[in-house]
Design a protein around this motif. Structure first.
Motif, short mmCIF file in Angstrom:
data_model
loop_
_atom_site.label_atom_id
_atom_site.label_comp_id
_atom_site.label_asym_id
_atom_site.label_seq_id
_atom_site.Cartn_x
_atom_site.Cartn_y
_atom_site.Cartn_z
N UNK A 66 0.92 -0.98 0.09
CA UNK A 66 -0.24 0.05 0.04
C UNK A 66 0.37 1.05 0.19
N UNK A 67 0.62 2.38 -0.93
CA UNK A 67 1.50 3.49 -0.84
C UNK A 67 0.25 4.49 -1.07
N UNK A 68 1.08 5.80 -0.24
CA UNK A 68 0.41 7.10 -1.14
C UNK A 68 0.83 7.62 -2.09
N UNK A 69 -0.43 8.23 -2.61
CA UNK A 69 -0.30 9.08 -3.72
C UNK A 69 -0.03 10.53 -3.93
N UNK A 70 0.21 10.73 -3.90
CA UNK A 70 0.59 12.40 -3.89
C UNK A 70 -0.25 13.10 -4.80
N UNK A 71 -0.25 12.95 -6.05
CA UNK A 71 -1.13 13.73 -6.91
C UNK A 71 -0.67 12.85 -8.51
N UNK A 72 -1.39 13.95 -9.24
CA UNK A 72 -0.32 14.00 -11.01
C UNK A 72 1.04 13.62 -10.48
N UNK A 73 1.66 14.40 -10.49
CA UNK A 73 2.36 14.32 -10.03
C UNK A 73 3.28 13.41 -8.99
N UNK A 74 4.31 13.45 -8.52
CA UNK A 74 5.18 13.20 -7.63
C UNK A 74 5.11 11.57 -7.18
N UNK A 75 6.63 11.47 -6.53
CA UNK A 75 6.54 10.08 -5.67
C UNK A 75 5.79 9.48 -4.58
N UNK A 76 5.42 8.37 -5.00
CA UNK A 76 4.31 7.23 -4.21
C UNK A 76 5.07 6.80 -2.66
N UNK A 77 4.85 7.07 -1.79
CA UNK A 77 4.83 6.98 -0.26
C UNK A 77 4.79 5.23 0.47
N UNK A 78 5.07 4.25 0.97
CA UNK A 78 4.72 3.05 1.22
C UNK A 78 4.42 3.77 2.44
N UNK A 79 3.47 2.87 2.92
CA UNK A 79 2.48 3.06 4.00
C UNK A 79 2.83 2.10 5.02
N UNK A 80 3.44 2.74 6.82
CA UNK A 80 3.00 1.54 7.22
C UNK A 80 1.95 1.70 8.03
N UNK A 81 1.87 0.28 9.32
CA UNK A 81 0.09 0.44 9.64
C UNK A 81 0.46 1.27 10.47
N UNK A 82 -1.10 1.65 11.08
CA UNK A 82 -1.94 2.13 12.09
C UNK A 82 -2.61 0.69 13.38
N UNK A 83 -3.25 0.93 13.68
CA UNK A 83 -4.38 -0.12 14.22
C UNK A 83 -5.11 -0.56 13.18
N UNK A 84 -4.77 -2.27 13.52
CA UNK A 84 -5.85 -3.17 12.44
C UNK A 84 -6.90 -3.69 12.84
N UNK A 85 -8.40 -2.72 12.13
CA UNK A 85 -9.29 -3.88 13.37
C UNK A 85 -9.72 -4.51 12.53
N UNK A 86 -9.68 -6.00 13.33
CA UNK A 86 -9.51 -7.01 12.11
C UNK A 86 -10.79 -7.84 12.83
N UNK A 87 -11.20 -7.59 14.09
CA UNK A 87 -12.07 -8.70 14.76
C UNK A 87 -13.45 -8.80 13.63
N UNK A 88 -14.46 -8.69 13.32
CA UNK A 88 -14.92 -9.07 12.07
C UNK A 88 -14.54 -10.45 11.31
N UNK A 89 -12.85 -10.55 11.66
CA UNK A 89 -12.73 -11.44 10.27
C UNK A 89 -12.57 -13.16 11.57
#
Lengths: 281, 422
Positions: A87-110
Motif C-alpha cells: 500500500x502506498x500514498x499517492x501525492x497527486x498527478x505528479x510526485x513520488x508515492x510513499x509506502x504506508x506503515x500500519x496503524x491499528x488494524x481492526x480485524x475483529x470481524x474476520x
C-alpha cells in the motif's frame, strides 16, 4: 525492493484499517501536508514476482472522513487476484508515492469468518504487517475452498475436519493427497460427509504416506476432488477464513512418529494444508 | 513548571519506558516536560513519544561504547542495582552534570539506581522524586540497604501499587519522605471496545516462567473440551515458547491454544477477544490487565502480589483466583465462557472501572503529589541530614534495616570466601 520504498519507516505515514465481514476494508489516515500532497489517493499494488514488472494496481480515492482524517474504501467487489498487495500514498498527478506503515488494524470481524458460508468465487482479504514493518494486504481468490476446522493427529493417522465453501459436496467427491514434485503420485481417501452437504471429515493413514523405498523427505498437498470424474476440479484445502494472514508458525500441529519417519500436517506459507514426511535424525 | 524524567534508555522497549512516555505525554498538556535518557543505542525511540516532550540522551552507545570512562565501573550508580553493568564512570559523570545544571523544578528518577543519583546529586532547590516500578520486597537486601540510605534525601517515593507503598512505609523508615502509590496509566483506546461476542480468550506478555502460561494452558484444556468453539490466544515471545508449544501438543490443544507471537500495539488484538487472562505468580503492577479492561474485557487473574487485586474487583469486572490453582482458574474461565450475559456485564463494568487508569486521572494524582511536596518544602521541612556514619546507621537501624545490612554483609563475605577458593 523498488527505489520508491526508500522512505524511512520512522517517518512514513501510517494508515489504520477496519475489515468488515463482507470483505470491505476501510483505510484511514491523517491528511498529509497539502503542499506535497495536493490530491492524495491510495494505491494498492500486487507485489510482482522477483525481477518482474508490476502490472496489477488499484487506486482508491481518499475522502474527508468528517473527523479531520481521510478515508478510502476497498469494496468487496470486484474481487482482487490472489497474492500480496503493498500500500502506498499517492501525492497527486505528479510526485513520488510513499509506502504506508500500519496503524491499528481492526480485524475483529474476520475472527469467526469460517462460520459464514461463501459463494463462488471465494475471495479473502487480510491486512497484515510485513516483516520490514509496512502495511500490506494478503488476498486469496479461488473458485471453491475447503476450510480446515480442526486437525487431530494420532500415532497411526491424521483426521481433518473441514467445510466446503463455494460448492456443495458431490456424492462422488474424494480427498486427494498429491506428492509435491512427485510427477502425479497421489493417494486418495473417501471423505465422510456431514449433515448439510458442506461439512466433511477424512482420515489419512500415516503408513500410506511413507516412501516405498529409502527415499528422502516429502510433502503431500491436500485437495478435495469435487466430483466422481477424473476431470472434476480440485479444490485446495487450507485455512483462510479468519484474521491470521500467516498461519504457519501459529497453527502448529504435532508430528506422529512412524518408524524412522515423522509425519506432520502443517500449513504452507500460503495457509494451504500439507503433510510433511521427514526422516528422523 | 518544568518536569524532567531520568530514564535508563528511552530508545528501548519495555513497561517502564511505556509508562514514563504515557505520564510525560499527559503532563505535557500543562507543563514543560523532558526525558533525559542515560543511554541511547538507536536513532529513534521504539515507542512513540509525544512531540511536545523533549528527549535528551546523555551517552550515545553508537559512538561512546568504547569511551575510556565508559569502560570503568560506576561509583555513584549502586553496585547492587540490576543494571549496574550498563553503567560506568561516564554515566556517573554525565548524570551528575545533567542534574547539577538542570533548569527543571522537578526531577523524577524511574529506577532504583537513577533514584539514587537524583537523591544525591539533584540541587537542593529541585523537588526530587523517585519512582519504583518494581517492588521493594523483591530487591536484594544489599540494594535495599543502599536505597534506605539514599532515599532519605528524596521528597517523594512513588510505587505502582498501594501494597508496595505500604511495604516502603513499613520497612524503609524514610522520615519526611512522602511515599505514595501512583499507578501506571494506559492511554484511552482508539478502537471501539470489545462487545463480548468473540469466542476468544486473550493473554499477553513475555513468555517467561513467572507468567505461568503453562498453568493457563493447562487450565484452558477443560474449557476447550466443554466449549470447542473457543480459542486461547497468547501474545508475546520468550524463552518458554518451545516448552509451551510442547505442552499444547501433549494436551491435544493444537486446534485451540495458539502462540500468536509478539503484537504491538496490543489494542487491536484485545478487541478480538472477550475475556483477558493471566496466571502469573508475580506482577509488580499488571499493565496487561488494565489494557484488556480498557478494551472492555473482563480479566481472570491470579491474586498474585502486587497489582491484580488493586486493579480487578473480584466478581464485578473480572475474577481473582489463588496463585497456582489450576482448577480455580479453569472454573473462573468456565463461568465467563459459559455465561454470555455475565461476560458482557463484567466487560462493561471493566470498561468503566478501568477509567481510573486513564492518563487524565493519573496525571491529576501526579500533579497533586508534586504540589503537596512543593508545599511541604515551602513550609520548611528541614533539609535531609547528611548521610550518617556507617556505624551509627547500623546501630540506630530499624529491624528491617539491620536484617538487610546483615544479609548484605554476609553475602559479600560469602562472595569473598568463594572468590578466595577459586
Amino acid at each position: 525492493m523498488t527505489p520508491t520504498t526508500a522512505t524511512a519507516p520512522a517517518t512514513a505515514p501510517r494508515a489504520a484499517c477496519t475489515a468488515g465481514t463482507d470483505g470491505r476494508i476501510t483505510f484511514r489516515l491523517a491528511p498529509p501536508g497539502p503542499a506535497a500532497f495536493p490530491s492524495p489517493r491510495l494505491l494498492l499494488r500486487l507485489r510482482p514476482r522477483k525481477g518482474q514488472p508490476e502490472k496489477t494496481l488499484r487506486v482508491l480515492d481518499l475522502a474527508d472522513a468528517g473527523d479531520g482524517e481521510l478515508s478510502a474504501v476497498l469494496d468487496p467487489l470486484p474481487a482482487l487476484p490472489e497474492g500480496r498487495w503493498d500500500l502506498y500514498l499517492l501525492p497527486g498527478p505528479e510526485g513520488e508515492r510513499i509506502r504506508l506503515r500500519p496503524g491499528l488494524r481492526d480485524l475483529r470481524a474476520l475472527v469467526d469468518g469460517h462460520v459464514r458460508d461463501r459463494p463462488s468465487p471465494v475471495a479473502v482479504r487480510i491486512p497484515y504487517v510485513t516483516r520490514d514493518g509496512y502495511l500490506a494486504l494478503r488476498t486469496w481468490l479461488r473458485d471453491a475452498h475447503v476450510e480446515v476446522a480442526g486437525i487431530d493427529v494420532t500415532d497411526r493417522s491424521t483426521t481433518v475436519r473441514a467445510r466446503l465453501h463455494g460448492v456443495p459436496l458431490d456424492a462422488g467427491a474424494s480427498v486427494l493427497l498429491r506428492l509435491r514434485g512427485g510427477k502425479g503420485v497421489e493417494r486418495t481417501v473417501a471423505p465422510r460427509a456431514g449433515g448439510d452437504g458442506r461439512d466433511l471429515a477424512f482420515t489419512v493413514d500415516h503408513a500410506d504416506l511413507l516412501p516405498e523405498s529409502g527415499d528422502g523427505d516429502r510433502v503431500w498437498d491436500v485437495f478435495v476432488r469435487a466430483g466422481a470424474g477424473a476431470d472434476a476440479p480440485l479444490i485446495r484445502a487450507g485455512r483462510l477464513l479468519d484474521d491470521v494472514a500467516d498461519r504457519k508458525e501459529i497453527f502448529v500441529h504435532p508430528a506422529a512418529v512412524v518408524g524412522e519417519f515423522a509425519v506432520r500436517p502443517y500449513y504452507t506459507v500460503d495457509n494451504d494444508l500439507a503433510v510433511e514426511v521427514l526422516r528422523r535424525t | 513548571m518544568k518536569i524532567s524524567f531520568l530514564l535508563h534508555n528511552a530508545y528501548g522497549i519495555g513497561g517502564t519506558i511505556t509508562t514514563t512516555f504515557n505520564l510525560a505525554q499527559a503532563l505535557a498538556g500543562r507543563h514543560e516536560v523532558e526525558i533525559v535518557s542515560v543511554l541511547r543505542h538507536r536513532e529513534h525511540p521504539s515507542h512513540t513519544l509525544d512531540p511536545r516532550v523533549s528527549l535528551r540522551p546523555l551517552v550515545d552507545l553508537r559512538q561512546e561504547k568504547e569511551h575510556p570512562l565508559h569502560l570503568r565501573p560506576a561509583r555513584v550508580f549502586p553496585v547492587a542495582e540490576y543494571r549496574y553493568h550498563q553503567y560506568s564512570e561516564l554515566t556517573d559523570q554525565r548524570i551528575a552534570e545533567a542534574l547539577a545544571t538542570t533548569d527543571a523544578e522537578v526531577v523524577i528518577g524511574t529506577r532504583p539506581g537513577l533514584n539514587v543519583h537524583v537523591a544525591r546529586q539533584a540541587p537542593d532547590h529541585v523537588l526530587r522524586i523517585g519512582q519504583e516500578h518494581l517492588t521493594l520486597d523483591n530487591h536484594p537486601p544489599r540494594l535495599r540497604t543502599t536505597l534506605r540510605r539514599a532515599y532519605r534525601r528524596l521528597d517523594v517515593v512513588t510505587t505502582v501499587t498501594e501494597a508496595d507503598a505500604a511495604a516502603y512505609r513499613r520497612k524503609m523508615r524514610l522520615p519526611g519522605v512522602r511515599v505514595e502509590a501512583l499507578p501506571n496509566s494506559v492511554p484511552d483506546p482508539v478502537l471501539p471496545a470489545a462487545d463480548g461476542t468473540a469466542k476468544v480468550i486473550v493473554a499477553a506478555g513475555r513468555l517467561v516462567p513467572v507468567k505461568r502460561y503453562d498453568l493457563l494452558i493447562e487450565a484452558f484444556a477443560p474449557v476447550a473440551a466443554a466449549h470447542p468453539d473457543w480459542q486461547l490466544r497468547i501474545y508475546g515471545k520468550g524463552e518458554e515458547h518451545t516448552r509451551l508449544r510442547r505442552l499444547i501438543e501433549r494436551l491435544g490443544l493444537s486446534n485451540h491454544a495458539l502462540l500468536m507471537g509478539a503484537a504491538a500495539p496490543m489494542e487491536a488484538e484485545w478487541v478480538k477477544g472477550s475475556i483477558g487472562a493471566t496466571a502469573a505468580n508475580f506482577e509488580p503492577f499488571g499493565m496487561t490487565i488494565v489494557e484488556a479492561m480498557r478494551c472492555g474485557l473482563p480479566v481472570v487473574s491470579t491474586d498474585c502480589p502486587y497489582g491484580p487485586a488493586e486493579i480487578i474487583e473480584d466478581g464485578a469486572d473480572g475474577r481473582l483466583v489463588p496463585v497456582g490453582d489450576r482448577d480455580a482458574l479453569t472454573a473462573a474461565l468456565l463461568d465467563l465462557v459459559g455465561d454470555d450475559e455475565l461476560r458482557r456485564r463484567m466487560g462493561r463494568t471493566a470498561l468503566d472501572n478501568a477509567r481510573r487508569f486513564a492518563p487524565a486521572p493519573v496525571v491529576e494524582q501526579a500533579e497533586r503529589l508534586i504540589e503537596a511536596a512543593a508545599t511541604a518544602r515551602r513550609t520548611a521541612r528541614p533539609p535531609a541530614p547528611p548521610e550518617p556514619a556507617r556505624l551509627r546507621r547500623a546501630l540506630a537501624g530499624h529491624g528491617f534495616a539491620a536484617r538487610d545490612a546483615a544479609y548484605a554483609a554476609a553475602s559479600a563475605a560469602r562472595r569473598t570466601i568463594r572468590g578466595g577458593q577459586r
